[in-house]
Write a protein that holds these residues in place. Structure first.
Motif, PDB file in Angstrom:
ATOM      1  N   SER A  35       0.895  -1.275  -0.029  1.00 35.67           N
ATOM      2  CA  SER A  35       0.021   0.045  -0.017  1.00 35.67           C
ATOM      3  C   SER A  35       0.766   1.122   0.058  1.00 35.67           C
ATOM      4  O   SER A  35       0.577   2.084  -0.825  1.00 35.67           O
ATOM      5  N   LYS A  52      -3.604  -4.564  -9.983  1.00 37.33           N
ATOM      6  CA  LYS A  52      -4.497  -4.132  -9.181  1.00 37.33           C
ATOM      7  C   LYS A  52      -3.855  -4.083  -7.898  1.00 37.33           C
ATOM      8  O   LYS A  52      -3.167  -5.324  -7.521  1.00 37.33           O
ATOM      9  N   GLN A  53      -4.057  -3.349  -7.160  1.00 36.05           N
ATOM     10  CA  GLN A  53      -3.247  -3.187  -5.636  1.00 36.05           C
ATOM     11  C   GLN A  53      -3.736  -4.469  -5.056  1.00 36.05           C
ATOM     12  O   GLN A  53      -2.799  -5.183  -4.396  1.00 36.05           O
ATOM     13  N   GLU A  54      -5.066  -5.004  -4.798  1.00 37.00           N
ATOM     14  CA  GLU A  54      -5.372  -6.289  -4.075  1.00 37.00           C
ATOM     15  C   GLU A  54      -4.741  -7.402  -4.809  1.00 37.00           C
ATOM     16  O   GLU A  54      -4.625  -8.459  -4.023  1.00 37.00           O
ATOM     17  N   ASN A  55      -4.227  -7.515  -5.928  1.00 41.77           N
ATOM     18  CA  ASN A  55      -3.629  -8.517  -6.761  1.00 41.77           C
ATOM     19  C   ASN A  55      -2.077  -8.606  -6.394  1.00 41.77           C
ATOM     20  O   ASN A  55      -1.676  -9.811  -6.773  1.00 41.77           O
ATOM     21  N   LYS A  82       0.947  -9.342  -4.566  1.00 42.42           N
ATOM     22  CA  LYS A  82       1.326 -10.413  -3.648  1.00 42.42           C
ATOM     23  C   LYS A  82       3.145 -10.263  -3.397  1.00 42.42           C
ATOM     24  O   LYS A  82       3.378  -9.345  -4.036  1.00 42.42           O
TER      25      LYS A  82
END
Lengths: 603, 384
Positions: free
Chosen positions: A371, A400-403, A405
């Protein structure tokens, strides 16, 4: 003898005739009084013909007032059938002077139309020859054609205009409204065949010429960058070479090169694409593309400066923090290699930056976290278009930020697995070295009217303190060390402090042996006046950015810096080891006993 | 007088023939003559105004149509003056043979005619082109007047009326098959003459009713004529309504006083052949409602003069000829103006005296000549 009933009946006939005549008079009065306005309006719309007068298109000047795009008088030749007295003479003259086939010309000459255009864009000298012949029925109209005095110079930036003098690509279309002006018109009455009527009052609206546009391109810098790019493109037999030179303080672009450039005066002639697949239009579209802004690429190691900015901003790393590089790093189930097979061993962050060590950046990236990393990308404008005043700017392609890892974060930390445009990178780098201001790269500076008075000065968004000033100061030192002692050493030039970062990005799909070698540099390192990026697409032979791209940038800087009036600074260069003191507060250790590593592998 | 005696028998007989042929009276209906001459001159001005631009453009000679029309006008005026001095009674001798000649020509027309404007209406004799149907109009008038005046006593009887009308009806049928509007005019001429002669009224209402039914049947039989009706009601929807629309534009843009002589724009190719049937719309555009009413007034004055002559003559034959000619001119003027103003479905009828067309001009001037001749006789008759 006429009987009385006959006389009566004759009168009946007379009354009948008068009655019908009266009815018709009423009908006529209705048409000519009540409906008069209605019919008159339709009739006038039918008779009026608007003939537009082209407005003179504004001239495009470089920052020093050199004409980059101007107007050349040309002529269009047409014939008016009904005015021709000697058809054969007309046909002969037109064929001879304009170099056209007789059949075609004769057909047009014989066409019983109001006006048949024979040829447009005829050079004035040629048209003058026809004019001297003074043939009945041959009309020569003066017109203006867009003309580019430097042919290929900055072709992909300037763009060109179409048949109606309208911008088609590049600056010409971006500033269409400024340049185009307002066409005037002549309203004339015509007969049913479209012939203009003489003696009919015509109303004329004068055209308003377009404004001249002054752009930040500098012809000399552009020319020099083009020469250097062409030289390296030929030497490395590369697909193409792009160069952008910009003022990092305010975003003014001095030069934007995409060789091979095409000839703006013949934009439909394919250059450097002798064979192509698909339609010619597709090939032309490719030729007209400005790769610096229309296409994205994997930036590779040059992007490590962004990771460094993020780490410094977040305060997760000090320059002397220790790292170790065994030549790879295992992230989750993946083993990600460093470019140096044996590894760099134990090193500080500053050394890792200089060495362009992948494991160091993977570690640093992990410390920053997803983040915070994305927040910093945001601060450096990587999720938005740069706002450059050219059409068709591409957007970055990011996870995408949520992807994101661990593996994605690791690869992103050294500039892989996403795509941005070269100009986006240059903009982010400018912020990193100019004290933290996110500038808007641009060309348009101001407009002038025909008399040369300034009409409008363009303002661009400058986001001050996008990043901390201290971060920027540290980044300058780190990047300078890359050129002074690290992988960018081939960009060194005597008398100037240069900062920079090299990159060699493997093109997708991996393993096909195609690379983009690039170098991002700025000078002087302590107070950047110019920042530039060079990208060599698919070089043959040695493809390392530090080996082939960095020296080109050095060469360009060696010429451009004196031209810009940046004074040479030998002493500081010689004392570069000591001038670390400038950055008080930050403990920087710059090892001067540079490994002078000629180490091309270091990226 | 002395000369005549010397020149002998032949000259005498010629002289006698002419004495018989010509009326000695110097009286003539001058108002009629002058209004006619005025209309002819006005027609020449309008023909030049309407045709000069297109003539210049297409033929390179602005006066092309004016010169041709002017020559016919001159010829027509000479014919008019010549006929006006003749005793029209001699025409009785020719009415039957001429009627037969017209019928023969009409029968022969499809075989020997010359095509123009998509219709076979012209016959070429010694390089001189003329339309038999154009001649048919005065000849039907002369013939019907002649026979009706003979049978006037018993014309109320249907059998007698049929005898009077039989040859005109044959001619009319032949004409109508080729040209509806001329057929209508000829029908009107024959019917009005018989109507005036007959003491009865009711049977004419019946005849009128029958004619209307025939017209409607005619329209229903030929669908293209029905389409014409639709074009008439909505000219803007059809390509072939073009001429009508252009005519309305011209009339509408005239306003009260017009754009001034020669200032029409619609004549510049917008109205096709504006010097022909649609010349009145250019009159409206250039001279306005004022000018148009003046022109209509001029025609009404001419007809009124003719009626005065017809009513005052003591000779039934002469009166009936005049009635036929009145009908011819009146119907043509009214139908033309009605077409131009889109008051009735479009049909090609030229405006007498004014529209371009040599045969028609000479014919109508000859007719006025006959009326003038009748007017002379009227004065002669009163003197007795």
């Amino acid at each position: 003898m006429l009987k009385p009933h006959m006389k009566r009946k004759i009168l009946v006939v007379l009354v009948g005739v008068f009655a019908v005549a009266l009815l018709l008079t009423v009908r006529l009065s209705y048409l000519m009084i009540a409906k008069s306005e209605y019919y008159m309006e339709i009739a006038e719309a039918l008779h009026d013909r608007e003939r537009s007068i082209k407005a003179k298109r504004g001239v495009i000047y470089d920052r020093n007032g050199v004409e980059l795009a101007s107007n050349k008088p040309v002529c269009s030749v047409s014939v008016i059938h009904s005015q021709i007295t000697d058809e054969d003479a007309v046909v002969d003259a037109l064929c001879g002077v304009l170099d056209l086939s007789e059949g075609e010309v004769r057909k047009k000459v014989q066409a019983n139309t109001i006006r048949e255009k024979i040829k447009s864009n005829v050079d004035k000298e040629i048209a003058d020859k026809l004019r001297e012949m003074d043939l009945d029925g041959v009309m020569i109209d003066e017109d203006y054609k867009r003309y580019y005095p430097y042919d290929t110079l900055a072709s992909k930036v300037l763009g060109f205009t179409g048949a109606d003098n309208q911008g088609i690509v590049g600056i010409e279309v971006a500033y269409e409204e400024t340049l185009a002006g307002v066409p005037g018109s002549i309203l004339t009455m015509t007969d049913a065949h479209g012939y203009e009527l003489e003696n009919e009052a015509e109303s004329r609206i004068e055209p308003i010429p377009g404004d001249n546009l002054h752009i930040s391109i500098d012809v000399n810098i552009q020319k020099y960058a083009e020469q250097a790019a062409t030289k390296v493109m030929k030497a490395k037999n590369a697909q193409r070479v792009s160069v952008v030179m910009m003022n990092p303080q305010n975003g003014e672009i001095y030069a934007m090169v995409n060789v091979p450039e095409y000839n703006l005066n013949e934009p439909y002639t394919l250059v450097g694409m002798e064979s192509y697949e698909g339609s010619k239009q597709d090939a032309l579209n490719t030729m007209w593309r400005n790769f610096c802004i229309n296409d994205t690429y994997e930036p590779g190691s040059t992007f490590k400066l962004v990771t460094a900015v993020a780490a410094l901003e977040e305060g997760v790393v000090n320059l002397d923090d220790g790292f170790s590089c065994p030549g790879f790093r295992v992230v989750e189930d993946r083993r990600i290699r460093c470019h140096k097979v044996g590894g760099h061993g134990s090193e500080t962050f500053a050394e890792g930056f200089k060495n362009s060590c992948n494991p160091v950046f993977m570690d640093v990236g992990a410390r920053v976290g997803v983040s915070a990393m994305y927040e910093n990308y945001e601060k450096l404008g990587l999720f938005e278009k740069t706002g450059v005043d050219l059409p068709g700017e591409a957007s970055s392609i990011m996870h995408k930020q949520e992807n994101v890892k661990a593996v994605e974060l690791a690869t992103m930390s050294f500039g892989q697995s996403f795509q941005i445009t070269p100009l986006q990178l240059l903009r982010a780098a400018s912020a990193a070295v100019n004290g933290g201001t996110l500038v808007t790269p641009h060309f348009g500076m101001y407009t002038t009217d025909e008399a040369g008075t300034v009409k409008e000065t363009f303002q661009y968004n400058m986001e001050e303190s996008a990043i901390e000033k201290e971060t920027s100061e540290t980044m300058k030192l780190l990047l300078e060390s890359v050129v002074a002692e690290g992988s960018g050493n081939k960009a060194q030039i005597a008398g100037y402090r240069i900062g920079g970062k090299t990159a060699t990005s493997e093109k997708l799909p991996r393993g096909n042996g195609k690379y983009i070698s690039s170098f991002l540099g700025f000078a002087p390192a302590n107070n950047p006046q110019i920042i530039g990026i060079i990208l060599i697409d698919e070089p043959e032979g040695i493809y390392y950015g530090g080996t082939i791209a960095a020296p080109v940038m050095g060469e360009m800087f060696a010429n451009i810096l004196p031209y810009l009036g940046v004074e040479e600074d030998y002493t500081e260069q010689e004392e570069s080891s000591e001038d670390t003191n400038e950055t008080d507060g930050i403990d920087v250790e710059l090892d001067t006993s540079s490994q002078s590593n000629g180490n091309d592998l270091i990226e | 007088m002395a000369k005549k005696k010397k020149s002998g028998g032949l000259f005498n007989s010629i002289k006698e023939f002419f004495q018989e042929l010509f009326i000695k009276s110097d009286y003539v209906d001058y108002p009629l003559m002058f209004v006619t001459l005025f209309l002819v001159v006005f027609g020449l001005v309008m023909v030049y105004s309407t045709s000069s631009y297109t003539a210049e453009l297409k033929l390179g000679q602005a006066t092309y149509y004016l010169v041709r029309q002017g020559m016919f006008a001159l010829l027509g005026v000479c014919v008019m003056l010549f006929i006006s001095r003749m005793d029209y009674h001699f025409l009785k001798k020719f009415s039957v043979p001429l009627m037969l000649v017209v019928i023969v020509l009409l029968v022969a027309l499809p075989f020997v005619g010359v095509e123009s404007h998509g219709a076979v209406r012209w016959i070429n004799i010694f390089g001189f082109q003329f339309q038999p149907s154009e001649f048919a109009k005065p000849i039907i008038a002369l013939f019907t007047a002649h026979i009706a005046s003979i049978k006037s006593a018993r014309i109320g009887e249907l059998k007698i009326m049929a005898k009077v009308l039989i040859l005109p009806v044959i001619a009319i049928v032949l004409i109508t098959s080729e040209n509806l509007s001329t057929g209508i005019i000829c029908t009107a001429i024959a019917c009005v003459i018989v109507f005036v002669t007959s003491p009865k009224v009711k049977q004419f209402l019946v005849i009128g009713g029958i004619l209307v039914c025939v017209m409607i049947g005619f329209l229903l039989v030929a669908s293209y004529r029905l389409e014409r009706i639709d074009i008439w009601l909505n000219p803007e929807k059809y390509d072939s309504g073009y001429q009508t629309l252009q005519s309305l534009y011209a009339i509408g843009s005239g306003g009260l006083f017009g754009k001034g002589l020669g200032q029409s724009i619609q004549k510049l190719g917008f109205i096709p052949e504006s010097h022909n049937d649609y010349i009145f719309s250019v009159v409206c555009e250039e001279l306005g409602l004022f000018g148009a009413i003046c022109v209509i007034g001029m025609f009404m004055f001419l007809i009124w003069r003719c009626v005065i002559i017809a009513v005052n003559t003591e000779d039934l034959y002469g009166a009936l000829i005049v009635v036929g000619i009145i009908t011819h001119i009146a119907v043509q003027v009214l139908v033309n103006i009605a077409v131009v103003t889109n008051s009735i479905p479009p049909t090609g009828v030229p405006l007498p005296f004014i529209s371009y067309g040599g045969t028609a001009l000479v014919c109508v001037l000859a007719e006025v000549g006959i009326v003038l001749s009748v007017s002379r006789h009227l004065r002669v008759a009163k003197e007795y």
